[in-house]
Design a protein around this motif. Structure first.
Motif, PDB file in Angstrom:
ATOM      1  N   GLU A   1      11.788   8.794   4.599  1.00  0.00           N
ATOM      2  CA  GLU A   1      11.734   7.490   3.963  1.00  0.00           C
ATOM      3  C   GLU A   1      11.326   6.467   5.018  1.00  0.00           C
ATOM      4  OE1 GLU A   1      15.017   4.778   1.772  1.00  0.00           O
ATOM      5  OE2 GLU A   1      14.876   6.867   1.084  1.00  0.00           O
ATOM      6  N   ARG A   2      10.348   5.636   4.658  1.00  0.00           N
ATOM      7  CA  ARG A   2       9.884   4.595   5.581  1.00  0.00           C
ATOM      8  C   ARG A   2      10.105   3.224   4.941  1.00  0.00           C
ATOM      9  NH1 ARG A   2       4.305   7.597   6.497  1.00  0.00           N
ATOM     10  NH2 ARG A   2       4.996   9.138   8.003  1.00  0.00           N
ATOM     11  N   HIS A   3      10.528   2.291   5.754  1.00  0.00           N
ATOM     12  CA  HIS A   3      10.725   0.915   5.312  1.00  0.00           C
ATOM     13  C   HIS A   3       9.783   0.033   6.120  1.00  0.00           C
ATOM     14  CE1 HIS A   3      14.538   1.687   3.092  1.00  0.00           C
ATOM     15  NE2 HIS A   3      14.485   2.767   3.851  1.00  0.00           N
ATOM     16  N   TYR A   4       8.992  -0.788   5.431  1.00  0.00           N
ATOM     17  CA  TYR A   4       8.004  -1.637   6.091  1.00  0.00           C
ATOM     18  C   TYR A   4       8.507  -3.086   6.125  1.00  0.00           C
ATOM     19  CZ  TYR A   4       4.959   2.392   5.638  1.00  0.00           C
ATOM     20  OH  TYR A   4       4.423   3.646   5.725  1.00  0.00           O
ATOM     21  N   PRO A   5       7.991  -3.886   7.059  1.00  0.00           N
ATOM     22  CA  PRO A   5       8.448  -5.280   7.198  1.00  0.00           C
ATOM     23  C   PRO A   5       8.280  -6.121   5.928  1.00  0.00           C
ATOM     24  CG  PRO A   5       7.104  -4.649   9.078  1.00  0.00           C
ATOM     25  CD  PRO A   5       7.022  -3.530   8.088  1.00  0.00           C
ATOM     26  N   ASP A   6       7.295  -5.796   5.098  1.00  0.00           N
ATOM     27  CA  ASP A   6       7.067  -6.584   3.880  1.00  0.00           C
ATOM     28  C   ASP A   6       8.011  -6.196   2.738  1.00  0.00           C
ATOM     29  OD1 ASP A   6       6.082  -4.151   3.048  1.00  0.00           O
ATOM     30  OD2 ASP A   6       4.090  -4.891   2.514  1.00  0.00           O
ATOM     31  N   GLY A   7       8.936  -5.267   2.990  1.00  0.00           N
ATOM     32  CA  GLY A   7       9.893  -4.852   1.977  1.00  0.00           C
ATOM     33  C   GLY A   7       9.495  -3.596   1.229  1.00  0.00           C
ATOM     34  N   THR A   8       8.313  -3.071   1.507  1.00  0.00           N
ATOM     35  CA  THR A   8       7.844  -1.856   0.855  1.00  0.00           C
ATOM     36  C   THR A   8       8.607  -0.649   1.387  1.00  0.00           C
ATOM     37  OG1 THR A   8       5.631  -2.787   0.615  1.00  0.00           O
ATOM     38  CG2 THR A   8       5.810  -0.397   0.476  1.00  0.00           C
ATOM     39  N   GLU A  10       8.506   3.625   1.301  1.00  0.00           N
ATOM     40  CA  GLU A  10       7.695   4.806   0.990  1.00  0.00           C
ATOM     41  C   GLU A  10       8.593   6.025   1.150  1.00  0.00           C
ATOM     42  OE1 GLU A  10       3.395   5.731   2.387  1.00  0.00           O
ATOM     43  OE2 GLU A  10       4.754   6.682   3.817  1.00  0.00           O
ATOM     44  N   ILE A  11       8.687   6.805   0.075  1.00  0.00           N
ATOM     45  CA  ILE A  11       9.542   8.000   0.100  1.00  0.00           C
ATOM     46  C   ILE A  11       8.652   9.215  -0.098  1.00  0.00           C
ATOM     47  CG2 ILE A  11      11.507   9.156  -0.974  1.00  0.00           C
ATOM     48  CD1 ILE A  11      12.206   6.296  -2.139  1.00  0.00           C
TER      49      ILE A  11
END
Length: 103
Positions: A1-8, A10-11
């Motif tokens: 699971e990745r969390h991006y600075p813009d709130g997105t 990705e799993i």
């Protein structure tokens, strides 16, 4: 699971399905076989298959768009409308009775 600075978010699932959750509520899922599912913030869903077929699901209707150009819509009251590429239109009432078959 990745969390991006813009709130997105990705799993990536074990079967390589990838689900993207955007901060505005939009969701997009990519399946390994090529199907893509998009879900709008309001709940409307669009499914695009690899063969060109497309499904649109809303609170008011479900629509199937086939690769040959045929479009079938089923409304929430059960009424069905099918439009064929040759211009023919067929409409059925909620009980499945044909009420229009314009060729």
């Amino acid at each position: 699971e990745r969390h991006y600075p813009d709130g997105t978010k990705e799993i990536v699932f074990p079967d390589q399905t990838v689900k993207c959750l955007y901060s505005d509520g939009f969701k997009k899922t990519f399946f390994p076989h090529g199907t893509v599912v998009k879900v709008e913030k309001n709940g409307d869903k669009i499914v695009v298959f690899t063969n060109g077929q497309k499904e649109v699901h809303t609170a008011q209707f479900k629509r199937w768009e086939y690769s040959d150009g045929t479009v079938k819509t089923v409304y929430c009251n059960g009424r069905q409308e099918t439009k064929y590429p040759n211009g023919r239109v067929k409409i059925k009432d909620e009980e499945g009775n044909i009420i229009l078959d314009k060729k």
